[in-house]
Design an enzyme around this catalytic site. Structure first.
Site, PDB file in Angstrom:
ATOM      1  N   ALA A 206      -1.023  90.368 -44.356  1.00  0.00           N
ATOM      2  CA  ALA A 206      -0.783  90.985 -45.662  1.00  0.00           C
ATOM      3  C   ALA A 206      -1.842  92.063 -45.845  1.00  0.00           C
ATOM      4  O   ALA A 206      -2.936  91.969 -45.280  1.00  0.00           O
ATOM      5  CB  ALA A 206      -0.901  89.938 -46.749  1.00  0.00           C
TER       6      ALA A 206
ATOM      7  N   GLY B 235       0.041  87.103 -42.552  1.00  0.00           N
ATOM      8  CA  GLY B 235       1.440  87.376 -42.906  1.00  0.00           C
ATOM      9  C   GLY B 235       2.277  87.829 -41.724  1.00  0.00           C
ATOM     10  O   GLY B 235       3.502  87.690 -41.743  1.00  0.00           O
TER      11      GLY B 235
ATOM     12  N   GLU C  58       3.275  84.711 -40.072  1.00  0.00           N
ATOM     13  CA  GLU C  58       4.257  84.085 -40.968  1.00  0.00           C
ATOM     14  C   GLU C  58       5.610  84.801 -40.895  1.00  0.00           C
ATOM     15  O   GLU C  58       6.663  84.165 -40.940  1.00  0.00           O
ATOM     16  CB  GLU C  58       3.721  84.091 -42.403  1.00  0.00           C
ATOM     17  CG  GLU C  58       2.509  83.185 -42.565  1.00  0.00           C
ATOM     18  CD  GLU C  58       1.869  83.320 -43.935  1.00  0.00           C
ATOM     19  OE1 GLU C  58       1.285  84.395 -44.210  1.00  0.00           O
ATOM     20  OE2 GLU C  58       1.959  82.385 -44.736  1.00  0.00           O
TER      21      GLU C  58
ATOM     22  N   GLU D  50      -6.590  83.508 -42.833  1.00  0.00           N
ATOM     23  CA  GLU D  50      -6.799  83.549 -44.291  1.00  0.00           C
ATOM     24  C   GLU D  50      -8.029  82.784 -44.748  1.00  0.00           C
ATOM     25  O   GLU D  50      -8.697  83.186 -45.703  1.00  0.00           O
ATOM     26  CB  GLU D  50      -5.559  82.995 -45.023  1.00  0.00           C
ATOM     27  CG  GLU D  50      -4.334  83.887 -44.984  1.00  0.00           C
ATOM     28  CD  GLU D  50      -3.468  83.675 -43.751  1.00  0.00           C
ATOM     29  OE1 GLU D  50      -3.905  82.985 -42.808  1.00  0.00           O
ATOM     30  OE2 GLU D  50      -2.347  84.209 -43.737  1.00  0.00           O
TER      31      GLU D  50
HETATM   32  N1  COA Z   1      -4.819  94.611 -44.386  1.00  0.00           N
HETATM   33  C1  COA Z   1      -5.177  95.889 -44.622  1.00  0.00           C
HETATM   34  N2  COA Z   1      -5.641  96.709 -43.672  1.00  0.00           N
HETATM   35  C2  COA Z   1      -5.739  96.226 -42.422  1.00  0.00           C
HETATM   36  C3  COA Z   1      -5.383  94.904 -42.095  1.00  0.00           C
HETATM   37  C4  COA Z   1      -4.896  94.075 -43.147  1.00  0.00           C
HETATM   38  N3  COA Z   1      -4.497  92.816 -42.943  1.00  0.00           N
HETATM   39  N4  COA Z   1      -5.602  94.697 -40.787  1.00  0.00           N
HETATM   40  C5  COA Z   1      -6.078  95.853 -40.294  1.00  0.00           C
HETATM   41  N5  COA Z   1      -6.159  96.780 -41.288  1.00  0.00           N
HETATM   42  C6  COA Z   1      -6.633  98.177 -41.195  1.00  0.00           C
HETATM   43  C7  COA Z   1      -8.138  98.259 -41.096  1.00  0.00           C
HETATM   44  O1  COA Z   1      -8.732  98.164 -42.382  1.00  0.00           O
HETATM   45  C8  COA Z   1      -8.300  99.616 -40.466  1.00  0.00           C
HETATM   46  O2  COA Z   1      -8.070 100.606 -41.448  1.00  0.00           O
HETATM   47  P1  COA Z   1      -9.096 101.881 -41.570  1.00  0.00           P
HETATM   48  O3  COA Z   1      -8.983 102.561 -40.241  1.00  0.00           O
HETATM   49  O4  COA Z   1      -8.515 102.665 -42.705  1.00  0.00           O
HETATM   50  O5  COA Z   1     -10.441 101.293 -41.819  1.00  0.00           O
HETATM   51  C9  COA Z   1      -7.124  99.684 -39.493  1.00  0.00           C
HETATM   52  O6  COA Z   1      -6.157  98.742 -39.970  1.00  0.00           O
HETATM   53  C10 COA Z   1      -7.482  99.322 -38.064  1.00  0.00           C
HETATM   54  O7  COA Z   1      -8.069  98.019 -38.080  1.00  0.00           O
HETATM   55  P2  COA Z   1      -9.483  97.678 -37.413  1.00  0.00           P
HETATM   56  O8  COA Z   1     -10.035  96.459 -38.096  1.00  0.00           O
HETATM   57  O9  COA Z   1     -10.354  98.891 -37.401  1.00  0.00           O
HETATM   58  O10 COA Z   1      -9.026  97.331 -35.922  1.00  0.00           O
HETATM   59  P3  COA Z   1      -9.815  96.403 -34.887  1.00  0.00           P
HETATM   60  O11 COA Z   1      -9.144  96.626 -33.571  1.00  0.00           O
HETATM   61  O12 COA Z   1     -11.280  96.599 -34.978  1.00  0.00           O
HETATM   62  O13 COA Z   1      -9.498  94.882 -35.361  1.00  0.00           O
HETATM   63  C11 COA Z   1      -8.117  93.087 -36.186  1.00  0.00           C
HETATM   64  C12 COA Z   1      -8.205  94.373 -35.328  1.00  0.00           C
HETATM   65  C13 COA Z   1      -6.646  92.693 -36.268  1.00  0.00           C
HETATM   66  C14 COA Z   1      -8.905  91.966 -35.514  1.00  0.00           C
HETATM   67  C15 COA Z   1      -8.687  93.374 -37.589  1.00  0.00           C
HETATM   68  O14 COA Z   1      -8.063  94.541 -38.099  1.00  0.00           O
HETATM   69  C16 COA Z   1      -8.498  92.280 -38.585  1.00  0.00           C
HETATM   70  O15 COA Z   1      -9.163  91.258 -38.534  1.00  0.00           O
HETATM   71  N6  COA Z   1      -7.538  92.452 -39.538  1.00  0.00           N
HETATM   72  C17 COA Z   1      -7.324  91.549 -40.614  1.00  0.00           C
HETATM   73  C18 COA Z   1      -6.568  90.327 -40.152  1.00  0.00           C
HETATM   74  C19 COA Z   1      -6.387  89.360 -41.299  1.00  0.00           C
HETATM   75  O16 COA Z   1      -7.320  88.809 -41.840  1.00  0.00           O
HETATM   76  N7  COA Z   1      -5.109  89.122 -41.678  1.00  0.00           N
HETATM   77  C20 COA Z   1      -4.759  88.218 -42.703  1.00  0.00           C
HETATM   78  C21 COA Z   1      -4.692  88.906 -44.004  1.00  0.00           C
HETATM   79  S1  COA Z   1      -4.291  87.752 -45.304  1.00  0.00           S
END
Ligand code: COA
Length: 261
Positions: free
Chosen positions: A69, A114, A117, A137
């Site tokens: 999400a 999400g 999910e 989460e």
């Molecule tokens: N919501 C909003 N933005 C997200 C996102 C999410 N769930 N997941 C990734 N993004 C965005 C990042 O903020 C970043 O945006 P920016 O370039 O404007 O800063 C972009 O996507 C790229 O992500 P980044 O974190 O830089 O990539 P990474 O390769 O370093 O890491 C992940 C990849 C997937 C490990 C990491 O993005 C992450 O942990 N995401 C969140 C996962 C999460 O907690 N999901 C559950 C949400 S309830």
């Protein structure tokens, strides 16, 4: 190919298959409110379109299916707003689960929160070998809100579901396959083809029966519903439809059945 215009997804129908691609690659295809609503609209459209046999849901690019999400959307939510976000998403994911046509998640990278999910709400999941699954989460002080606590237990059983949900561990495609979270693993190049092959197999069988399978399998998980009774009722209803006449005649006449859509 026919294309329907959306802002955050691509929806294309080709040879009877609707491909829905979440298209926010710069945000790793994170699901904001509009994106979820658009996925719901596209799936509903595919369910109603007689030219569509089945649906594939995937993410744009090679890095992410859906990384969760959109965290930026709920940073300062009240409990009421949180509950509404969850309920709205759950409604869309439930409509995917109950779609009368096969819906396959083509998981092409991160399927987190999400995203995991969304994949679990589909009828089947095929992963590319770079896919990663997880429910992170708890690291945010949250629990999954789009059905993750329910569907993960259904798919992999309570013990492993508890472990993944509580630890927020990310697992690779091979482990997801071993746990039964995904049906199969293939290469990124062959991912969509693999999903199309499954849908094309289903295209040859009765659409009435396929819709019946969706309802009966779902009944297994519905509290208070006697699944065997539900199945008997649905089995009976098949005899009111033309498909059973065509399927049985084709068998007896030693020819291929030609089911109408
Ligand atoms: N919501 C909003 N933005 C997200 C996102 C999410 N769930 N997941 C990734 N993004 C965005 C990042 O903020 C970043 O945006 P920016 O370039 O404007 O800063 C972009 O996507 C790229 O992500 P980044 O974190 O830089 O990539 P990474 O390769 O370093 O890491 C992940 C990849 C997937 C490990 C990491 O993005 C992450 O942990 N995401 C969140 C996962 C999460 O907690 N999901 C559950 C949400 S309830």
């Amino acid at each position: 190919m026919t294309t329907t215009q959306y802002k955050n997804i691509l929806a294309e129908v080709e040879n009877g298959i609707l491909k829905v691609t979440v298209n926010r690659p710069d945000k790793l295809n994170a699901l904001n409110h509009l994106t979820i609503q658009e996925i719901g609209m596209a799936v509903e459209g595919g369910a109603k379109d007689s030219a569509v046999v089945g649906i594939i849901i995937t993410g744009m690019g090679d890095k992410a299916f859906v990384a969760g999400a959109d965290i930026s959307e709920f940073a300062s939510f009240s409990p009421e707003e949180g509950k509404k976000l969850s309920a709205d998403g759950q409604k869309v994911f439930r409509s995917i689960e109950l779609c009368p046509k096969p819906v396959i998640a083509a998981v092409n990278g991160f399927a987190l929160g999400g995203g995991c999910e969304l994949a679990m709400s589909c009828h089947m999941r095929i992963a590319s070998d770079n896919a990663k699954f997880g429910q992170p989460e708890v690291k945010l002080g949250l629990i999954p809100g789009y059905g993750g606590t329910q569907r993960m237990v259904q798919l992999i059983g309570k013990g492993k579901a508890m472990e993944l949900l509580m630890t927020s561990d990310m697992i690779d495609a091979a482990t997801a396959h071993q746990l039964g979270l995904v049906n199969d693993v293939t290469t990124r190049e062959l991912l969509i083809e693999k999903c199309k092959t499954i849908i094309n197999k289903i295209a040859a069988v009765s659409p009435v029966a396929v819709a019946g399978i969706v309802k009966c399998v779902d009944a297994y998980y519905e509290p208070g519903v006697d699944g065997f009774n539900f199945e008997a009722e649905e089995f009976g209803r098949c005899f009111a439809k033309d498909d059973v006449k065509e399927g049985v005649s084709a068998f007896l006449e030693k020819r291929k059945a030609n089911f109408k859509r």
